[in-house]
Motif scaffolding. Structure first.
Motif, PDB file in Angstrom:
ATOM      1  N   ILE A 149     -11.875   0.159   2.164  1.00  0.00           N
ATOM      2  CA  ILE A 149     -12.019   0.607   0.776  1.00  0.00           C
ATOM      3  C   ILE A 149     -13.302   1.409   0.608  1.00  0.00           C
ATOM      4  O   ILE A 149     -13.330   2.446  -0.072  1.00  0.00           O
ATOM      5  N   GLY A 150     -14.383   0.959   1.246  1.00  0.00           N
ATOM      6  CA  GLY A 150     -15.635   1.707   1.173  1.00  0.00           C
ATOM      7  C   GLY A 150     -15.516   3.089   1.774  1.00  0.00           C
ATOM      8  O   GLY A 150     -16.003   4.087   1.211  1.00  0.00           O
ATOM      9  N   GLU A 151     -14.870   3.187   2.937  1.00  0.00           N
ATOM     10  CA  GLU A 151     -14.682   4.482   3.591  1.00  0.00           C
ATOM     11  C   GLU A 151     -13.795   5.396   2.758  1.00  0.00           C
ATOM     12  O   GLU A 151     -13.998   6.619   2.709  1.00  0.00           O
ATOM     13  N   GLY A 206       0.846   5.179   5.370  1.00  0.00           N
ATOM     14  CA  GLY A 206       1.361   4.620   6.610  1.00  0.00           C
ATOM     15  C   GLY A 206       0.955   3.201   6.927  1.00  0.00           C
ATOM     16  O   GLY A 206       1.335   2.670   7.981  1.00  0.00           O
ATOM     17  N   ALA A 207       0.159   2.543   6.058  1.00  0.00           N
ATOM     18  CA  ALA A 207      -0.197   1.144   6.293  1.00  0.00           C
ATOM     19  C   ALA A 207       1.074   0.314   6.407  1.00  0.00           C
ATOM     20  O   ALA A 207       2.081   0.581   5.740  1.00  0.00           O
ATOM     21  N   HIS A 208       1.023  -0.711   7.248  1.00  0.00           N
ATOM     22  CA  HIS A 208       2.211  -1.518   7.521  1.00  0.00           C
ATOM     23  C   HIS A 208       2.399  -2.662   6.538  1.00  0.00           C
ATOM     24  O   HIS A 208       3.473  -3.258   6.483  1.00  0.00           O
ATOM     25  N   THR A 264      -8.269   7.892   5.309  1.00  0.00           N
ATOM     26  CA  THR A 264      -8.845   6.672   5.872  1.00  0.00           C
ATOM     27  C   THR A 264      -7.787   5.832   6.567  1.00  0.00           C
ATOM     28  O   THR A 264      -7.986   5.374   7.704  1.00  0.00           O
ATOM     29  N   VAL A 265      -6.669   5.613   5.916  1.00  0.00           N
ATOM     30  CA  VAL A 265      -5.603   4.815   6.538  1.00  0.00           C
ATOM     31  C   VAL A 265      -5.105   5.491   7.807  1.00  0.00           C
ATOM     32  O   VAL A 265      -4.895   4.835   8.838  1.00  0.00           O
ATOM     33  N   ARG A 266      -4.950   6.811   7.765  1.00  0.00           N
ATOM     34  CA  ARG A 266      -4.474   7.516   8.960  1.00  0.00           C
ATOM     35  C   ARG A 266      -5.492   7.422  10.105  1.00  0.00           C
ATOM     36  O   ARG A 266      -5.105   7.347  11.280  1.00  0.00           O
TER      37      ARG A 266
END
Length: 261
Positions: free
Chosen positions: A238-240, A42-44, A249-251
């Protein structure tokens, strides 16, 4: 008037994937595959900051990501120093933008000796030198964002001058905010960033933000700094994702963005 959006946009910076790849050589982990995972979640958009020494993202990565983002219909944000001269393997920032045609070109005053970007432009001093680069990039159809300091009075007072060189937006350098937040000084520092954002918006500029933003500090930032259009987040995300996976993570970031506005 500057642009307004209901929800702040998330652009994922995948530089760190290239750092890991380059530490071993070869093609793994794959930068494009990581970008696809972020977009599928879902990243834009996708951000990269190729440096002349090719310490992480290379010119071939830029072109591959440009093709991916065009195919997916999402924003590609290309960051770089317009003053850095070409060298073997790096054609120069304008030349890369001519090839990649990013939706947004974010100009950053970094040098080879810097481990990471750590300050914005002095817009009063740098206006004359920036103007021809801004004009050339706008001729390519790029939206122009300029890296800006908000943690100092001189930085805040100079932000309005970014509009005079033709920029569309500023990206507030949030490293000092993240450091202050970690030591219980987030509220006072966020007030400085809110003032900088208002000064930019009063000058007709849109406001982006990036550097050291994380799941811990992003929500507080957005609740206190008005009308942030876009955040670019890489190192923390990226670390998470090493622990949570890209999708989760993205969500999580998208949820923070939705709640923050």
């Amino acid at each position: 008037m500057p642009e307004a959006r209901a929800v702040t946009v998330l652009s994922v910076n995948v530089n760190k994937i290239a750092v890991l790849r380059n530490s071993r050589g070869g093609t793994e982990p794959d930068v494009v595959r990581a970008a696809i995972a972020c977009l599928d979640a879902g990243a834009h958009g996708i951000t990269v900051h190729p440096r002349p020494d090719a310490r992480h993202i290379r010119a071939d990565d830029v072109l591959a990501l440009a093709e991916l983002t065009r195919a997916r219909g999402v924003e590609f944000n290309l960051e770089g120093n317009p003053f850095a001269p070409p060298r073997p393997g790096y054609p120069g920032f304008l030349a890369l933008c001519e090839q990649a045609r990013p939706a947004q070109a974010t100009l950053v005053p970094d040098g080879d000796a810097q481990l990471t970007s750590d300050h914005g432009f002095d817009f009063i001093r740098d206006a004359g030198a920036l103007r021809p680069h801004v004009d050339a990039l706008k001729a390519l159809g790029c939206r122009i964002s300029l890296f800006a300091d908000a943690h100092t009075e001189s930085g805040r007072s100079g932000i309005a001058h970014a509009a005079k060189v033709g920029a569309d937006r500023v990206e507030l350098y949030t490293g000092p905010y993240a450091e202050a937040f970690a030591s219980d000084g987030g509220a006072a520092m966020a007030a400085h960033f809110a003032e900088a954002a208002r000064r930019a918006q009063d000058a007709g500029l849109g406001v982006n933000a990036g550097h050291d933003l994380s799941q811990d500090n992003l929500g507080f930032f957005l609740r206190n700094v008005p009308d942030v259009l876009e955040v670019s987040i890489g190192h923390a995300l990226i670390g998470e994702a090493l622990y949570q996976g890209f999708e989760a993570t993205v969500r999580s970031y998208l949820k923070i963005l939705a709640e923050g506005r």
